[in-house]
Design a protein around this motif. Sequence first.
Motif, mmCIF file in Angstrom:
data_model
loop_
_atom_site.group_PDB
_atom_site.id
_atom_site.type_symbol
_atom_site.label_atom_id
_atom_site.label_comp_id
_atom_site.label_asym_id
_atom_site.label_seq_id
_atom_site.Cartn_x
_atom_site.Cartn_y
_atom_site.Cartn_z
ATOM 1 N N ALA A 64 0.831 -1.209 0.000
ATOM 2 C CA ALA A 64 0.000 0.000 0.000
ATOM 3 C C ALA A 64 0.863 1.254 0.000
ATOM 4 O O ALA A 64 1.965 1.263 0.543
ATOM 5 C CB ALA A 64 -0.917 -0.013 1.218
ATOM 6 N N LYS A 65 0.327 2.292 -0.595
ATOM 7 C CA LYS A 65 0.985 3.603 -0.611
ATOM 8 C C LYS A 65 0.004 4.630 -0.063
ATOM 9 O O LYS A 65 -1.209 4.511 -0.260
ATOM 10 C CB LYS A 65 1.367 3.986 -2.037
ATOM 11 N N ILE A 66 0.514 5.635 0.599
ATOM 12 C CA ILE A 66 -0.348 6.695 1.120
ATOM 13 C C ILE A 66 -1.028 7.402 -0.051
ATOM 14 O O ILE A 66 -0.369 7.775 -1.019
ATOM 15 C CB ILE A 66 0.455 7.702 1.977
ATOM 16 N N ASP A 67 -2.325 7.553 0.057
ATOM 17 C CA ASP A 67 -3.121 8.312 -0.909
ATOM 18 C C ASP A 67 -3.271 9.714 -0.322
ATOM 19 O O ASP A 67 -3.966 9.900 0.673
ATOM 20 C CB ASP A 67 -4.476 7.640 -1.092
ATOM 21 N N ASN A 68 -2.586 10.688 -0.910
ATOM 22 C CA ASN A 68 -2.553 12.031 -0.335
ATOM 23 C C ASN A 68 -3.937 12.643 -0.168
ATOM 24 O O ASN A 68 -4.195 13.324 0.825
ATOM 25 C CB ASN A 68 -1.648 12.943 -1.159
ATOM 26 N N ALA A 69 -4.826 12.419 -1.120
ATOM 27 C CA ALA A 69 -6.178 12.989 -1.018
ATOM 28 C C ALA A 69 -6.940 12.365 0.156
ATOM 29 O O ALA A 69 -7.564 13.088 0.951
ATOM 30 C CB ALA A 69 -6.939 12.781 -2.326
ATOM 31 N N LEU A 139 -3.110 -7.064 16.397
ATOM 32 C CA LEU A 139 -2.354 -5.843 16.132
ATOM 33 C C LEU A 139 -3.108 -4.626 16.657
ATOM 34 O O LEU A 139 -2.524 -3.759 17.295
ATOM 35 C CB LEU A 139 -2.087 -5.699 14.636
ATOM 36 N N GLU A 140 -4.409 -4.595 16.435
ATOM 37 C CA GLU A 140 -5.221 -3.474 16.915
ATOM 38 C C GLU A 140 -5.161 -3.359 18.436
ATOM 39 O O GLU A 140 -4.936 -2.277 18.979
ATOM 40 C CB GLU A 140 -6.669 -3.637 16.456
ATOM 41 N N ARG A 141 -5.328 -4.483 19.115
ATOM 42 C CA ARG A 141 -5.298 -4.459 20.583
ATOM 43 C C ARG A 141 -3.895 -4.142 21.110
ATOM 44 O O ARG A 141 -3.735 -3.306 21.994
ATOM 45 C CB ARG A 141 -5.780 -5.793 21.151
ATOM 46 N N ALA A 142 -2.889 -4.801 20.571
ATOM 47 C CA ALA A 142 -1.524 -4.626 21.073
ATOM 48 C C ALA A 142 -0.992 -3.217 20.820
ATOM 49 O O ALA A 142 -0.242 -2.683 21.633
ATOM 50 C CB ALA A 142 -0.590 -5.656 20.444
ATOM 51 N N SER A 143 -1.383 -2.625 19.726
ATOM 52 C CA SER A 143 -0.894 -1.282 19.396
ATOM 53 C C SER A 143 -1.699 -0.186 20.075
ATOM 54 O O SER A 143 -1.293 0.977 20.048
ATOM 55 C CB SER A 143 -0.944 -1.059 17.882
ATOM 56 N N GLU A 144 -2.826 -0.582 20.670
ATOM 57 C CA GLU A 144 -3.735 0.395 21.273
ATOM 58 C C GLU A 144 -4.099 1.461 20.248
ATOM 59 O O GLU A 144 -4.157 2.654 20.538
ATOM 60 C CB GLU A 144 -3.136 0.984 22.551
ATOM 61 N N ALA A 145 -4.337 0.995 19.023
ATOM 62 C CA ALA A 145 -4.652 1.890 17.906
ATOM 63 C C ALA A 145 -5.917 2.686 18.189
ATOM 64 O O ALA A 145 -6.833 2.208 18.854
ATOM 65 C CB ALA A 145 -4.828 1.074 16.627
ATOM 66 N N GLU A 146 -5.932 3.886 17.643
ATOM 67 C CA GLU A 146 -7.094 4.753 17.794
ATOM 68 C C GLU A 146 -8.178 4.406 16.786
ATOM 69 O O GLU A 146 -9.259 4.977 16.834
ATOM 70 C CB GLU A 146 -6.661 6.206 17.675
ATOM 71 N N GLY A 147 -7.882 3.477 15.897
ATOM 72 C CA GLY A 147 -8.889 3.016 14.957
ATOM 73 C C GLY A 147 -8.316 2.646 13.609
ATOM 74 O O GLY A 147 -7.116 2.762 13.356
ATOM 75 N N TRP A 148 -9.220 2.176 12.766
ATOM 76 C CA TRP A 148 -8.894 1.812 11.393
ATOM 77 C C TRP A 148 -9.183 3.000 10.491
ATOM 78 O O TRP A 148 -10.183 3.683 10.668
ATOM 79 C CB TRP A 148 -9.724 0.603 10.965
ATOM 80 N N VAL A 149 -8.297 3.239 9.537
ATOM 81 C CA VAL A 149 -8.460 4.329 8.579
ATOM 82 C C VAL A 149 -8.315 3.786 7.167
ATOM 83 O O VAL A 149 -7.797 2.681 6.960
ATOM 84 C CB VAL A 149 -7.430 5.464 8.820
ATOM 85 N N ASP A 150 -8.764 4.548 6.207
ATOM 86 C CA ASP A 150 -8.627 4.213 4.798
ATOM 87 C C ASP A 150 -7.865 5.357 4.148
ATOM 88 O O ASP A 150 -8.458 6.302 3.640
ATOM 89 C CB ASP A 150 -10.011 4.035 4.161
ATOM 90 N N VAL A 151 -6.537 5.293 4.207
ATOM 91 C CA VAL A 151 -5.703 6.383 3.675
ATOM 92 C C VAL A 151 -4.661 5.893 2.676
ATOM 93 O O VAL A 151 -3.725 6.626 2.347
ATOM 94 C CB VAL A 151 -5.019 7.183 4.809
ATOM 95 N N CYS A 152 -4.826 4.670 2.185
ATOM 96 C CA CYS A 152 -3.842 4.118 1.249
ATOM 97 C C CYS A 152 -4.472 3.749 -0.083
ATOM 98 O O CYS A 152 -5.694 3.605 -0.193
ATOM 99 C CB CYS A 152 -3.167 2.888 1.856
ATOM 100 N N LYS A 153 -3.614 3.579 -1.057
ATOM 101 C CA LYS A 153 -4.027 3.169 -2.402
ATOM 102 C C LYS A 153 -3.066 2.115 -2.910
ATOM 103 O O LYS A 153 -2.047 1.838 -2.274
ATOM 104 C CB LYS A 153 -4.029 4.370 -3.336
ATOM 105 N N GLY A 154 -3.416 1.517 -4.041
ATOM 106 C CA GLY A 154 -2.507 0.600 -4.707
ATOM 107 C C GLY A 154 -2.584 -0.832 -4.241
ATOM 108 O O GLY A 154 -1.884 -1.691 -4.778
ATOM 109 N N TRP A 155 -3.414 -1.116 -3.265
ATOM 110 C CA TRP A 155 -3.473 -2.476 -2.742
ATOM 111 C C TRP A 155 -4.766 -3.196 -3.106
ATOM 112 O O TRP A 155 -4.822 -4.422 -3.033
ATOM 113 C CB TRP A 155 -3.324 -2.461 -1.216
ATOM 114 N N GLN A 156 -5.792 -2.482 -3.496
ATOM 115 C CA GLN A 156 -7.075 -3.106 -3.809
ATOM 116 C C GLN A 156 -6.973 -3.935 -5.084
ATOM 117 O O GLN A 156 -6.292 -3.548 -6.014
ATOM 118 C CB GLN A 156 -8.190 -2.055 -3.981
ATOM 119 N N ILE A 157 -7.684 -5.024 -5.071
ATOM 120 C CA ILE A 157 -7.668 -5.921 -6.245
ATOM 121 C C ILE A 157 -8.702 -5.443 -7.241
ATOM 122 O O ILE A 157 -9.743 -4.992 -6.935
ATOM 123 C CB ILE A 157 -7.956 -7.375 -5.803
#
Length: 157
Positions: A64-69, A139-157
């Motif tokens: 995945a790559k960061i999608d700037n928009a 990973l979500e629990r161990a990292s104490e993440a603030e949530g899931w985001v959709d900020v990447c591109k290039g990985w969707q099939i």
Amino acid sequence: MSIETVRNYLRERGLADRIIEFSQSSATVELATAANHCEPARIAKTLSFAVGDECILIVAAGDAKIDNAKYKVRFGTKAKMLAHDEVPVRVGHAVGGVCPFAIKEGVHVYLDQSLRRFETVFPAAGNAASAVRLTPDELERASEAEGWVDVCKGWQI
């Protein structure tokens, strides 16, 4: 911080036995792929950004790559990665071993949706020759993440 700091952090969460140490570098997606014997997409790379005065980490799939928009919509600012020498000071881990575990206080962690397609992923474990095998939920629990985001591109099939 170091792999021992991460090991202690993960031990408190019952996950220290998932750490894998390598005799070779795993500092890049390509090197981590070879070390973990997995596809590049399953490497959970941790990217460090400045958002105003704050520091955030985005953990994303290796393909995945960061999608700037998308990033700008979610965080209200242009994506600005931390400079190489800023990362250890602001995050607590050196480039090549940056992970969302045992980080400095005030650093915010977000997980990108690109990771959810895998049963297990491999983020670093505090140095440039390590990983930890986790499910996305672990990973979500161990990292104490603030949530899931959709900020990447290039990985969707």
